[in-house]
Design an enzyme around this catalytic site. Structure first.
Site, PDB file in Angstrom:
ATOM      1  N   GLY A 119     -12.633  -7.894 -26.539  1.00  0.00           N
ATOM      2  CA  GLY A 119     -13.027  -9.195 -27.535  1.00  0.00           C
ATOM      3  C   GLY A 119     -12.335 -10.605 -26.966  1.00  0.00           C
ATOM      4  O   GLY A 119     -12.990 -11.625 -26.119  1.00  0.00           O
ATOM      5  N   ARG A 120     -11.024 -10.439 -27.012  1.00  0.00           N
ATOM      6  CA  ARG A 120     -10.208 -11.729 -26.653  1.00  0.00           C
ATOM      7  C   ARG A 120     -10.511 -12.095 -25.090  1.00  0.00           C
ATOM      8  O   ARG A 120     -10.605 -13.475 -24.962  1.00  0.00           O
ATOM      9  CB  ARG A 120      -8.794 -11.520 -26.828  1.00  0.00           C
ATOM     10  CG  ARG A 120      -7.818 -12.551 -26.954  1.00  0.00           C
ATOM     11  CD  ARG A 120      -6.539 -12.275 -26.585  1.00  0.00           C
ATOM     12  NE  ARG A 120      -5.896 -11.380 -27.597  1.00  0.00           N
ATOM     13  CZ  ARG A 120      -5.292 -11.558 -28.806  1.00  0.00           C
ATOM     14  NH1 ARG A 120      -5.248 -12.862 -29.206  1.00  0.00           N
ATOM     15  NH2 ARG A 120      -5.233 -10.634 -29.609  1.00  0.00           N
TER      16      ARG A 120
ATOM     17  N   ARG B 212      -3.637 -18.028 -36.514  1.00  0.00           N
ATOM     18  CA  ARG B 212      -2.801 -17.407 -35.348  1.00  0.00           C
ATOM     19  C   ARG B 212      -1.369 -17.950 -35.444  1.00  0.00           C
ATOM     20  O   ARG B 212      -0.486 -17.223 -35.480  1.00  0.00           O
ATOM     21  CB  ARG B 212      -3.569 -17.400 -34.378  1.00  0.00           C
ATOM     22  CG  ARG B 212      -4.809 -16.782 -34.214  1.00  0.00           C
ATOM     23  CD  ARG B 212      -5.172 -16.485 -32.813  1.00  0.00           C
ATOM     24  NE  ARG B 212      -4.501 -15.451 -32.046  1.00  0.00           N
ATOM     25  CZ  ARG B 212      -3.741 -15.481 -31.316  1.00  0.00           C
ATOM     26  NH1 ARG B 212      -3.182 -16.720 -30.881  1.00  0.00           N
ATOM     27  NH2 ARG B 212      -2.859 -14.402 -30.808  1.00  0.00           N
TER      28      ARG B 212
ATOM     29  N   TYR C 186       0.837 -14.945 -36.778  1.00  0.00           N
ATOM     30  CA  TYR C 186       1.857 -14.224 -35.791  1.00  0.00           C
ATOM     31  C   TYR C 186       2.809 -15.182 -35.092  1.00  0.00           C
ATOM     32  O   TYR C 186       3.332 -14.798 -33.762  1.00  0.00           O
ATOM     33  CB  TYR C 186       0.766 -13.805 -34.589  1.00  0.00           C
ATOM     34  CG  TYR C 186      -0.490 -13.093 -35.103  1.00  0.00           C
ATOM     35  CD1 TYR C 186      -0.514 -11.935 -35.697  1.00  0.00           C
ATOM     36  CD2 TYR C 186      -2.012 -13.888 -34.996  1.00  0.00           C
ATOM     37  CE1 TYR C 186      -1.686 -11.374 -36.377  1.00  0.00           C
ATOM     38  CE2 TYR C 186      -2.996 -13.096 -35.454  1.00  0.00           C
ATOM     39  CZ  TYR C 186      -2.763 -11.868 -36.100  1.00  0.00           C
ATOM     40  OH  TYR C 186      -4.055 -11.425 -36.430  1.00  0.00           O
TER      41      TYR C 186
ATOM     42  N   CYS D 283      -0.835 -27.223 -48.309  1.00  0.00           N
ATOM     43  CA  CYS D 283       0.337 -27.414 -48.802  1.00  0.00           C
ATOM     44  C   CYS D 283       1.314 -26.024 -48.658  1.00  0.00           C
ATOM     45  O   CYS D 283       1.212 -25.383 -49.714  1.00  0.00           O
ATOM     46  CB  CYS D 283      -0.121 -27.608 -50.563  1.00  0.00           C
ATOM     47  SG  CYS D 283      -0.602 -29.253 -50.773  1.00  0.00           S
TER      48      CYS D 283
HETATM   49  N1  LLP Z   1     -11.432  -2.436 -30.352  1.00  0.00           N
HETATM   50  C1  LLP Z   1     -10.755  -2.279 -31.532  1.00  0.00           C
HETATM   51  C2  LLP Z   1     -10.989  -0.709 -32.123  1.00  0.00           C
HETATM   52  C3  LLP Z   1     -10.002  -3.170 -31.931  1.00  0.00           C
HETATM   53  O1  LLP Z   1      -9.275  -2.829 -33.221  1.00  0.00           O
HETATM   54  C4  LLP Z   1      -9.834  -4.424 -31.186  1.00  0.00           C
HETATM   55  C5  LLP Z   1      -9.021  -5.381 -31.896  1.00  0.00           C
HETATM   56  C6  LLP Z   1     -10.696  -4.545 -30.104  1.00  0.00           C
HETATM   57  C7  LLP Z   1     -11.455  -3.787 -29.716  1.00  0.00           C
HETATM   58  C8  LLP Z   1     -10.690  -5.950 -29.582  1.00  0.00           C
HETATM   59  O2  LLP Z   1      -9.486  -6.148 -29.016  1.00  0.00           O
HETATM   60  P1  LLP Z   1      -9.221  -7.256 -27.854  1.00  0.00           P
HETATM   61  O3  LLP Z   1     -10.123  -7.098 -26.604  1.00  0.00           O
HETATM   62  O4  LLP Z   1      -9.686  -8.557 -28.410  1.00  0.00           O
HETATM   63  O5  LLP Z   1      -7.717  -7.606 -27.870  1.00  0.00           O
HETATM   64  N2  LLP Z   1      -6.387 -11.268 -34.936  1.00  0.00           N
HETATM   65  C9  LLP Z   1      -5.359 -10.850 -33.836  1.00  0.00           C
HETATM   66  C10 LLP Z   1      -6.140  -9.657 -33.062  1.00  0.00           C
HETATM   67  C11 LLP Z   1      -6.344  -8.532 -33.709  1.00  0.00           C
HETATM   68  C12 LLP Z   1      -7.279  -7.622 -32.823  1.00  0.00           C
HETATM   69  C13 LLP Z   1      -7.747  -6.210 -33.579  1.00  0.00           C
HETATM   70  N3  LLP Z   1      -8.368  -5.421 -32.842  1.00  0.00           N
HETATM   71  C14 LLP Z   1      -5.103 -12.243 -33.170  1.00  0.00           C
HETATM   72  O6  LLP Z   1      -5.580 -13.287 -33.469  1.00  0.00           O
HETATM   73  O7  LLP Z   1      -4.340 -11.955 -32.056  1.00  0.00           O
END
Ligand code: LLP
Length: 416
Positions: free
Chosen positions: A275-276, A312, A316, A341
């Site tokens: 994702g990221r 974020r 975090y 606020c």
């Molecule tokens: N697959 C599963 C089962 C996941 O739980 C996640 C992310 C991904 C793939 C994708 O991961 P990535 O490639 O994006 O690292 N809100 C947090 C990140 C939460 C990630 C949750 N799961 C942040 O802003 O850092």
């Protein structure tokens, strides 16, 4: 190279200046570069070209249907975690057969929707869920392609809120439970075990936990094979980190060659759920400085974006780069905060910035877990989203209005 660059002292997204975007759409606005999204996806996909694979973009990172559509056009699959994400992918033209459905708490309704859509795989996280999928698929007279999410008990070395691969986390099942689940699943009529998956966390910048997880998974694949249970695919999840500040992300080519080497003789199709790493650095949150305020020794730049737009930093303690859209000369140390606020409403602390009231700033690396985690807290309208493609810009989500916010609410009827 990023498409967010200065041209004549003004920050641009591809060929469009961010001041033009602010004039056209107002602020705060999420701005994404089409080129950067496509380049990141193609780099991931291309790195595995020598092995059968599918990149299932993790929708939770950025679920705008225009973003999903760009990726669907490139042939991406999708990793979803809800019925809502399923509907977004279908609306965006994604191929249901390329969808994997993750998550610890899929509802019966969501399972039903996914079965009817003909998704590629359910990533199952408990015995209870396996039973629910069997029951639901039997009612529909369908067979559910299924994988078990193994929790390999490795430390991803990331923020505790986004680490998922430890025994104490709620995700996946132990290797012993996984073995039992596969043995049981092959006796069920309406599930077909097609794969195995794991995901150990997010923003991972160290290759070794990734490889430890893979070796755990491969061991299990071999054990299952010995029992006559052959799987088609291995899903390694997402989690690849990016550079927000000075982190050194794992280069795509190193990741791919290490994974392929570890696979050895295993010819299983590889699935990934990034994702990221696909969208984070392809987006900024564009915001305007409302006013400057000195409280004793602290200098606050109060901007029109807040924790409701980008949570974020507050959630975090995440560090994201803040850039002036048109840098001035008078640099000073600022805390960049929003109008919400709460003292926790900050976007950045201690930043050297040359800004004046009315100037524009861009909060970098906001393409992932930015808009998707935004809320209406303090009854603030959620930001607009714009995609830049070369010299063109497209609004892919209008700024909300207060009517949008209260549309579903009702006042109680008058008492009689
Ligand atoms: N697959 C599963 C089962 C996941 O739980 C996640 C992310 C991904 C793939 C994708 O991961 P990535 O490639 O994006 O690292 N809100 C947090 C990140 C939460 C990630 C949750 N799961 C942040 O802003 O850092």
């Amino acid at each position: 190279m990023s498409s967010f660059q200065y041209i004549d002292n003004e920050l641009h997204a591809e060929d469009v200046s961010l001041s033009e975007i602010a004039r056209e759409y107002g602020t705060p606005t999420y701005v994404y570069s089409r080129t950067d999204i496509e380049t990141a996806y193609n780099a991931f996909d291309g790195a595995f070209s020598e092995h059968s694979h599918l990149v299932c973009y993790s929708v939770k990172a950025n679920s705008n249907i225009a973003v999903l559509n760009l990726l669907a056009e490139l042939g991406a699959g999708f990793d979803i975690v809800s019925g809502g994400e399923l509907q977004r992918v279908l609306k965006a033209g994604g191929d249901p057969a390329k969808i994997v459905f993750s998550g610890v708490g899929k509802s019966e309704l969501e399972i039903r929707m996914a079965l009817q859509a003909g998704i590629g795989c359910f990533n199952v996280e408990s015995t209870a869920e396996l039973e629910l999928i069997q029951k639901t698929a039997a009612e529909l007279d369908l067979v559910a392609p299924t994988s078990v999410r193994v929790n390999p008990d490795v430390d991803a070395g990331t923020h505790p809120y986004i680490a998922t691969g430890l025994k104490k986390n709620k995700f996946g099942v132990s290797r012993e439970t996984a073995l039992e689940m596969y043995r049981h699943a092959v006796t069920l009529n309406n599930v077909q075990m097609v794969g195995i998956d794991c995901h150990i966390g997010s923003q991972i910048t160290d290759l070794s936990p990734m490889l430890d997880a893979l070796s755990e998974v491969l061991q299990l694949v071999d054990d299952l094979e010995e029992e006559g249970i052959a799987l088609e695919h291995i899903d390694l999840g997402g989690g690849l980190g990016i550079c927000y500040k000075d982190e050194e992300p794992i280069p795509m080519t190193s990741y791919a060659s290490a994974v392929l080497q570890a696979m050895g003789k295993h010819e299983h199709r590889l699935l990934f759920e990034p994702g990221r790493s696909i969208v984070a650095n392809a987006g900024v949150l564009l915001s305007r400085v409302q006013l400057l305020k000195d409280n004793n020794e602290n200098h606050f730049a109060i901007v029109d974006a807040a924790m409701n737009d980008l949570i974020r930093p507050a959630l975090y303690d995440a560090w994201q780069e803040v850039s002036e859209v048109s840098p001035g000369n008078n640099r000073q140390t600022w805390s960049v905060v929003g109008p919400v606020c709460e003292t926790g409403d900050f976007l950045a602390h201690n930043r050297e910035l040359a800004i004046e009231a009315g100037d524009l700033i861009a909060i970098r690396s906001s393409g992932a877990y930015g808009f998707v985690m935004s809320s209406n807290y303090n009854s603030r309208n959620r930001a607009a989203e714009v995609i830049i493609s070369g010299s063109q810009h497209f609004c892919v989500r209008q700024r909300e209005t207060i009517e949008d916010q209260i549309r579903l609410e009702r006042i109680l009827p008058a008492t009689t």
